[in-house]
Design an enzyme around this catalytic site. Structure first.
Site, PDB file in Angstrom:
ATOM      1  CG  ASP A   1      -1.992   1.012   1.242  1.00  0.00           C
ATOM      2  OD1 ASP A   1      -2.468   1.343   0.504  1.00  0.00           O
ATOM      3  OD2 ASP A   1      -3.308   0.084   1.599  1.00  0.00           O
TER       4      ASP A   1
ATOM      5  CD  GLU B   1       0.911   5.312  -7.025  1.00  0.00           C
ATOM      6  OE1 GLU B   1       2.132   6.170  -7.195  1.00  0.00           O
ATOM      7  OE2 GLU B   1      -0.103   5.236  -7.641  1.00  0.00           O
ATOM      8  CD1 TRP B   2      -4.996   3.348  -3.246  1.00  0.00           C
ATOM      9  CD2 TRP B   2      -3.760   5.449  -2.721  1.00  0.00           C
ATOM     10  NE1 TRP B   2      -4.007   3.052  -1.922  1.00  0.00           N
ATOM     11  CE2 TRP B   2      -4.067   4.628  -1.642  1.00  0.00           C
ATOM     12  CE3 TRP B   2      -2.619   6.414  -2.182  1.00  0.00           C
ATOM     13  CZ2 TRP B   2      -3.572   4.734  -0.092  1.00  0.00           C
ATOM     14  CZ3 TRP B   2      -2.419   6.521  -0.841  1.00  0.00           C
ATOM     15  CH2 TRP B   2      -2.858   5.958   0.331  1.00  0.00           C
ATOM     16  N   GLY B   3      -2.471   4.811  -7.751  1.00  0.00           N
ATOM     17  CA  GLY B   3      -2.700   5.619  -9.586  1.00  0.00           C
ATOM     18  C   GLY B   3      -2.471   6.893  -9.370  1.00  0.00           C
TER      19      GLY B   3
ATOM     20  CG  ASP C   1      -9.475   2.472  -0.970  1.00  0.00           C
ATOM     21  OD1 ASP C   1      -8.450   1.939  -1.769  1.00  0.00           O
ATOM     22  OD2 ASP C   1      -9.733   1.844  -0.024  1.00  0.00           O
TER      23      ASP C   1
HETATM   24  C1  GLA Z   1      -5.781   1.507   1.732  1.00  0.00           C
HETATM   25  C2  GLA Z   1      -5.842   0.391   0.071  1.00  0.00           C
HETATM   26  C3  GLA Z   1      -7.013  -0.360   0.715  1.00  0.00           C
HETATM   27  C4  GLA Z   1      -6.625  -1.531   1.639  1.00  0.00           C
HETATM   28  C5  GLA Z   1      -6.893  -0.266   2.853  1.00  0.00           C
HETATM   29  C6  GLA Z   1      -6.112  -0.858   4.363  1.00  0.00           C
HETATM   30  O1  GLA Z   1      -7.024   2.195   1.569  1.00  0.00           O
HETATM   31  O2  GLA Z   1      -5.610   0.912  -1.216  1.00  0.00           O
HETATM   32  O3  GLA Z   1      -7.678  -2.035  -0.690  1.00  0.00           O
HETATM   33  O4  GLA Z   1      -6.035  -2.739   1.641  1.00  0.00           O
HETATM   34  O5  GLA Z   1      -5.499   0.583   2.586  1.00  0.00           O
HETATM   35  O6  GLA Z   1      -6.115  -0.237   5.648  1.00  0.00           O
END
Ligand code: GLA
Length: 407
Positions: free
Chosen positions: A149, A182-184, A204
């Site tokens: 993450d 890394e969410w892009g 997410d």
């Molecule tokens: C981030 C990630 C999620 C999950 C949470 C856990 O938000 O993007 O997919 O793993 O952390 O805390």
């Protein structure tokens, strides 16, 4: 002397390539499995994970290809005196090695979670400065999959951080799938192809078909938001490296239509299929969706091409995915609030996928058998003539999906 030198060189080259081969083919098709986060968040323990492993084997999910059982955030205890990470013994009394053995004995694989920063998103210890130790510990436990993450990463360079963990995993010697989360933010699709096996492309997901969830400093994407974010990234995906629009929310509260549309679109986009529901007690509707093997085959197709959003017309989205052997998957998605009936003429869909596969549908020259992937029935053949072939009604927030089988 000369001969010995050559022999040594050959032996070293062989050893190196044998070593490299360990990491080959880990992700020839998008990963499939289950993760604890969407349903349980931090409330996880050994009983839940073993229960999920049992259910995975008993329900046919394992046979359908769901292999990884992934423990997400909040499994952590403290680092020991040497800095090696330990599991929280109140949640996982037998420890991670025992749990990995349990999952392996049932023919599946175990995944775990860490973070590139000082702490995970839930405030557990992160891997920053401990990458080699953590990789070694995971390898010793028998872990097969690592999600890494991106919380608490001030002044950390994303490419450097993921490269470091990738190198550490290789040095630890056990083939471990690296799922980058890394969410892009730093566009990992541009640089992560040889670093990780998949990368998240956005924030997410949450259990909603089309509403954005807004928090003071972050957002959560609906199914439709994930699809839109992934739409333009298809050229970056392929064997060994996949775009990840996040884990599935099937079975967590959307309608059956929405769940079906969600699952279908993830398959059309060659996305990782990581279940996020409690598979120990699911409805027949949910089971039928996640166990639709014909749809899973679209996701897992060996050509490894992410689907193409060809056009949107009259409120409907038209998607094509080239498949191995000359077939295509074809999906009509209805994101609107009303059912829509569409008069389909195959000749309107003569297309060439110039961007990725180079394949053409050639409805003017080829004939395909039409297989409905949700009713599991054949619905005749495509026609080379320009005529309205069929009227298709696509319910609201639902799909009609076909496999077009080249004759
Ligand atoms: C981030 C990630 C999620 C999950 C949470 C856990 O938000 O993007 O997919 O793993 O952390 O805390």
């Amino acid at each position: 002397m000369k001969k010995t030198g050559i022999l040594l060189l050959l032996l070293t080259a062989f050893a190196l390539s044998a070593d490299a081969q360990k990491w080959e083919h880990i992700a020839d098709t998008p990963q499939m499995g289950w993760s604890s986060w969407n349903k349980f968040q931090g409330n996880i323990n050994e009983e839940i994970i073993t229960g999920i492993a049992d259910a995975m084997a008993a329900s046919g999910l394992k046979e359908a290809g769901y292999t990884y059982i992934n423990i997400d955030d909040c499994w952590h205890g403290k680092r020991d005196a040497d800095g090696l990470m330990q599991a929280d013994s109140s949640k996982f009394p037998h420890g991670m090695k025992w749990l990995a053995d349990y999952v392996h004995a049932r023919g599946m694989k175990l995944g775990i979670y860490t973070d590139c920063g000082t702490a995970t998103c839930a405030g557990m210890p992160g891997s920053l400065g401990h990458e080699y130790q953590d990789a070694l510990q995971y390898a010793r436990w028998g872990i097969d999959y690592l999600k890494e993450d991106w919380c608490n990463t001030e002044n950390v360079n994303p490419m450097g951080a993921y490269r470091l963990m990738s190198d550490a995993l290789r040095a630890a010697g056990r083939p471990i799938f690296l799922s980058m989360c890394e969410w892009g933010t730093a566009k990992p699709w541009r640089w992560a192809r040889d670093i990780g096996h998949s990368w998240r492309i956005g924030p997410d997901i949450w259990c909603s078909f089309d509403s954005l969830r807004v928090f003071p400093t972050s957002v959560q994407y609906s199914v439709m938001h994930c699809i839109h974010a992934n739409d333009t990234l298809r050229a970056y995906a392929g064997k060994g490296h996949w775009n990840d629009p996040d884990m599935l929310e099937v079975g967590n509260g959307m309608t059956a239509s929405e769940d079906r549309a969600h699952f279908t679109m993830w398959c059309m986009m060659a996305s990782p299929l990581i279940l996020g529901n409690d598979i120990r007690g699911m409805s027949d509707e949910t089971r039928d969706i996640i166990l639709n093997r014909e749809m899973i085959a679209v996701d897992q197709d060996t050509l490894g091409v992410q689907g193409l959003h060809f056009c949107s017309e009259r409120g409907l989205d038209f998607w094509f995915k080239p498949l191995a052997g000359g077939d295509w998957a074809f999906t009509i998605l209805n994101p609107t609030k009303k059912a829509i009936t569409y008069a389909l003429n195959w000749q309107d869909f003569n297309l060439t996928d110039e961007e990725v596969s180079g394949r053409s549908t050639r409805f003017d020259a080829e004939v395909y058998r039409v297989r409905n992937l949700w009713t599991h029935r054949f619905e005749g053949k495509t026609s080379k003539k320009a005529k309205v072939e069929r009227r298709i009604t696509v319910p609201s927030h639902d799909v009609v999906a076909y496999r077009l089988i080249r004759q």
